[in-house]
Scaffold this active site. Structure first.
Site, PDB file in Angstrom:
ATOM      1  N   ARG A 241       0.837  -1.192   0.000  1.00 52.32           N
ATOM      2  CA  ARG A 241       0.000   0.000   0.000  1.00 52.32           C
ATOM      3  C   ARG A 241       0.877   1.249   0.000  1.00 52.32           C
ATOM      4  NH1 ARG A 241      -3.868  -2.219  -1.296  1.00 52.32           N
ATOM      5  NH2 ARG A 241      -5.961  -2.260  -0.440  1.00 52.32           N
ATOM      6  N   GLU A 270      -1.992   7.873  -4.727  1.00 51.06           N
ATOM      7  CA  GLU A 270      -2.185   7.383  -6.086  1.00 51.06           C
ATOM      8  C   GLU A 270      -3.599   7.720  -6.575  1.00 51.06           C
ATOM      9  OE1 GLU A 270      -1.191   3.219  -4.976  1.00 51.06           O
ATOM     10  OE2 GLU A 270      -3.236   2.744  -5.613  1.00 51.06           O
ATOM     11  N   HIS A 288      -0.596  -0.162  -9.532  1.00 52.12           N
ATOM     12  CA  HIS A 288      -1.431  -0.914  -8.575  1.00 52.12           C
ATOM     13  C   HIS A 288      -2.146  -2.094  -9.247  1.00 52.12           C
ATOM     14  CE1 HIS A 288      -3.587  -0.492  -4.460  1.00 52.12           C
ATOM     15  NE2 HIS A 288      -3.558  -1.760  -4.846  1.00 52.12           N
TER      16      HIS A 288
HETATM   17  C1  DGY Z   1      -6.023  -5.419  -2.353  1.00 54.36           C
HETATM   18  O1  DGY Z   1      -6.738  -6.413  -2.463  1.00 54.36           O
HETATM   19  O2  DGY Z   1      -5.854  -4.854  -1.274  1.00 54.36           O
HETATM   20  C2  DGY Z   1      -5.394  -4.908  -3.602  1.00 54.36           C
HETATM   21  O3  DGY Z   1      -4.531  -3.864  -3.370  1.00 54.36           O
HETATM   22  C3  DGY Z   1      -6.466  -4.514  -4.579  1.00 54.36           C
HETATM   23  O4  DGY Z   1      -5.975  -4.637  -5.831  1.00 54.36           O
END
Ligand code: DGY
Length: 321
Positions: A241, A270, A288
């Site tokens: 993240r 982002e 992402h």
């Molecule tokens: C998640 O599942 O947390 C991913 O980042 C989404 O693509």
């Protein structure tokens, strides 16, 4: 469920099969044009809904919940749920769910793609070929670093971290990990991974892969001080993240050669990433896409739909957070 089907709002485009399943159980307001809702529009659309299927681009907070008096359940199409204020949901008796498990392998594959891509400078050399800069073979041309037999440090040893570690067996790497809690000895054996402190991991690893969830505790877990602890030859991978890394500090470290390179799938703020990343050759950038394979995204959307329907039937959904 009562004779009247519950009404659910799906905030983003989903697969037809997901909508078919939802429509069998609910009245569905879809968004197949995939135009993201602004917060006010989301609140207005949610006012008469019993369920919400949302994505990490939607913020579900106390202010939104206050404007959704019928809401019983929120199903996030993601394993991470830092876009949802879970205590606020709990306070209003709204169930919140996520999609664990189904994306572990795809996300681990992407972390590896970033490791290999950064180590072997794949996106940089591709840009150079396209620019007509490749004039022929040379011994010292665009030298990379080896992944095999190097030391891999994984910060966050949940399911995805373990899947990343298992892939390292084939590369005969030494694997270190740091986690809030040490994992079970049989899992450590399966992953061939040794538990170390974060300091040890940062100073000893050739590749540092971040796989911790984002929270106030992990905000800027990796900043200027931690980047300085890393080897000058090391590569940092953030496939978890944005916000776990201080992106401004990372830009400075990449410019100054504090570390060798970085492979990034996620960013602070982002999709507006720090523009300085764009001018750097020693960073591989992905938008992402950690879980973005057709099979995995379908599985995530279907799991979110099943969670939502179960919650609206009054059951405990399988992935209640
Ligand atoms: C998640 O599942 O947390 C991913 O980042 C989404 O693509």
């Amino acid at each position: 469920m009562s004779e009247h089907k519950p009404r659910v709002l799906v905030t983003r485009e989903v697969f037809d099969e997901t909508l078919d399943y939802l429509r069998a159980h609910c009245e569905v307001i879809d968004n197949q044009k995939d135009l993201p809702y602004a917060p006010d529009a989301l609140a207005a659309a949610l006012a008469a809904c019993d369920g919400l299927m949302c994505a990490l681009t939607d913020r579900v907070d106390a202010a939104l919940l206050a404007r959704a008096p019928r809401l019983k359940a929120v199903a996030n199409i993601a394993v991470g749920y830092n876009n949802i204020d879970v205590p606020a949901c709990t306070a209003r008796g709204v169930m919140a769910t996520n999609t664990p498990g189904v994306l572990d392998d795809s996300t681990a594959d992407l972390a590896w793609a970033l490791m290999l891509g950064t180590a072997r400078r794949i996106t940089e050399v591709e840009r150079r070929i396209r620019a007509g800069e490749w004039t022929g073979w040379r011994l010292k041309q665009w030298l990379g670093v080896d992944v095999h037999h190097a030391t891999l440090g994984i910060v966050g040893m949940g399911r995805i971290g373990q899947a990343i570690a298992r892939r390292a067996l084939g590369f005969e790497m030494k694997v270190l990990y740091h986690n809030r809690k040490r994992i079970a000895p049989e899992l450590e054996r399966k992953c061939n991974a040794a538990y170390v402190s974060l300091d040890e991991l940062l100073t000893q690893s050739d590749f540092v892969v971040l796989q911790v969830p984002y929270s106030p505790e992990t905000h800027h877990l990796i900043g200027a001080a931690q980047l300085k602890q890393m080897k000058r030859s090391a590569i940092l991978i953030n496939s978890t993240r944005g916000g776990v890394v201080d992106d401004a500090a990372l830009v400075a470290a990449l410019k100054q050669g504090t570390i060798r390179g970085a492979g990034l799938d996620v960013y602070e703020n982002e999709p507006k990433l720090n523009p300085e990343f764009l001018g750097l050759d020693n960073v591989v950038l992905a938008p992402h896409i950690g879980s973005s394979t057709e099979a995995t995204r379908k599985a995530m959307a279907m799991l979110a739909a099943r969670n939502l329907v179960a919650a609206l039937k009054g059951e405990v959904p399988p992935n209640l957070v």
